[in-house]
Every structure is written in C-alpha cells, then in structure tokens.
Design an enzyme around this catalytic site. Structure first.
Site, PDB file in Angstrom:
ATOM      1  CG  LEU A   1      -2.287  -0.637   0.999  1.00 12.47           C
ATOM      2  CD1 LEU A   1      -3.334   0.040   1.864  1.00 12.47           C
ATOM      3  CD2 LEU A   1      -2.746  -0.590  -0.444  1.00 12.47           C
ATOM      4  CB  CYS A   2       0.579   4.353  -1.923  1.00 11.37           C
ATOM      5  SG  CYS A   2       0.348   3.595  -3.515  1.00 11.37           S
ATOM      6  N   GLY A   3       2.339   5.032   0.405  1.00 16.89           N
ATOM      7  CA  GLY A   3       2.510   5.837   1.611  1.00 16.89           C
ATOM      8  C   GLY A   3       3.291   5.107   2.661  1.00 16.89           C
TER       9      GLY A   3
END
Ligand SMILES: *[C@@H]1O[C@H](CO)[C@@H](O)[C@H](O)[C@H]1NC(C)=O
Ligand SMILES: *[C@@H]1O[C@H](CO)[C@@H](O)[C@H](O)[C@H]1NC(C)=O
Ligand SMILES: CC(=O)N[C@H]1CO[C@H](CO)[C@@H](O)[C@@H]1O
Ligand SMILES: CC(=O)N[C@H]1CO[C@H](CO)[C@@H](O)[C@@H]1O
Length: 171
Positions: free
Chosen positions: A44-46
């Site tokens: 997941l990004c971030g």
C-alpha cells in the site's frame, strides 16, 4: 519388506522452488553464492514508500557485490489487495524496485509457502515463529544458510552492517 520413505529436511534456501509474479517456477539454487535478504512485503502506498526506497538504495549499493533482495508479497496483513501484476507495477513504477518480486503467498498458518515455513523454522521470532508484521527480513548467506531474522522495526543501518559483513565489504 516395507519400503520406508524418508523426506529429507531441506538444508538450504537453495533447495526451494518458488513462483515468480507471472507464475513461473524459480529454482532458488540460482542464488548460490549470493547474500540474500528475503522479505515479506506489503504494497500500500505511503506506508511502504520508505521501506521500498531504502531497500532499493541497499540493492543499488550492493548488487554488484553479490547481493539480492527477494520480495514476497503477502496479504495476510490485510494491506495487499492488488493482483501480482499491480504489485510489480507498483514496485517498479513508484519506487523503482529492480529486485525480484515473487508470487503473492501466505507466510503464516498451514497454507504458508514452504520457503517461509523453512525460514521461520530456522529462525524463530521473539514470540514464536509466526511472522508478525510485513517487512520481516531473513538474511541468507552465500551457502543458503539462514543467518538472521530481522524485525521490521530494526533500523536498516544495522541490517546494512550485517550485509556488509557477509558480503566481505570493508567498513
Ligand atoms: C534446482 O537446480 C539445481 C541446480 O541446477 C538442481 O540440482 C535441482 O535439482 C533443481 N531443483 C529442482 C526441484 O528442480
Ligand atoms: C518499514 O515499515 C515498518 C512498518 O511496517 C516501519 O516501522 C519501518 O520504520 C519502515 N522502515 C523504513 C526504513 O521506513
Ligand atoms: C508498511 C505496512 O504496510 N505496514 C502494515 C504492516 O502490517 C500491519 C499489520 O496488519 C499494518 O497495520 C501496517 O500498516
Ligand atoms: C493462520 C495464521 O496464523 N494466520 C495469522 C498470520 O499472521 C497474521 C498477522 O499477524 C494474522 O493476521 C493471521 O491470522
């Protein structure tokens, strides 16, 4: 006379066959002579950005000296909704992961991938052998021995020190 079958215990990471993101078999014996960091990743990004960035830096710095990162996506930590292609895409385009990303697997329970069952059996965690978090790292030496299990929260500077020792890089 009864036939007795004995199933040999694996003695090295190099004895395993895993699947790459496109489903093709990869015989880990191709990594003989390399120092490996085997990691269960989430994409997941971030949250994962820093992890990928740092891993990519390590990879760039040491790959010519015989270092490889083998990343196994796992959705057991509820953060990995994508398909394999999306995961590879994510790693390559957003964070320039040039190291191999393998097929999505489970790391805990009876359906855990054999390679992870093996990794966990050789190096237990502080509270049993279950993988508790994404980005748990297993360090494998040039002979396929699992020499360390590193928590996701261990600063990567310490991981790097370990790697340098195994790669024979002077301080
Ligand atoms: C993996 O490759 C090694 C070296 O080429 C070979 O000896 C071994 O049989 C292969 N393993 C499997 C399961 O094909
Ligand atoms: C990687 O992610 C973990 C959480 O899963 C975090 O604690 C750690 O600080 C991250 N590492 C880096 C280098 O950002
Ligand atoms: C970076 C990352 O994806 N962290 C996740 C790892 O797994 C835990 C447990 O499920 C999540 O809460 C983290 O956000
Ligand atoms: C079968 C099993 O033990 N699954 C667990 C593996 O670890 C993850 C993360 O802690 C748990 O969410 C699973 O229940």
């Amino acid at each position: 006379m009864a036939t007795y079958y004995s199933y040999a215990q694996p003695r090295s990471v190099h004895e395993f066959i895993v699947k790459d993101a496109s489903g093709k078999d990869v015989n880990l014996s191709i990594y003989k002579g390399k120092v490996l960091l085997i990691i269960n990743v989430a994409s997941l990004c971030g949250l994962t950005k820093k992890n990928y960035t740092y891993l990519t830096q390590l990879y760039d710095k040491y790959k010519d000296l015989g270092f490889e990162i083998l990343a196994f996506p796992s959705n057991q930590f509820k953060q990995e909704p994508g398909t394999n292609e999306e995961i590879v895409e994510f790693a390559c385009t957003n964070y320039k992961a040039e190291f191999p990303i393998f097929d999505k697997i489970e790391v805990n329970g009876s359906n855990a991938a054999p390679i992870f069952k093996y990794l966990k059996s050789t190096k237990r965690g502080f509270m049993g052998d279950r993988i508790k978090w994404n980005f748990t790292k297993f360090v494998v030496d040039k002979h396929g021995n699992v020499v360390d299990r590193i928590s996701p929260f261990t600063p990567l500077k310490i991981v790097e020190k370990d790697l340098k020792k195994l790669l024979g890089v002077p301080k």
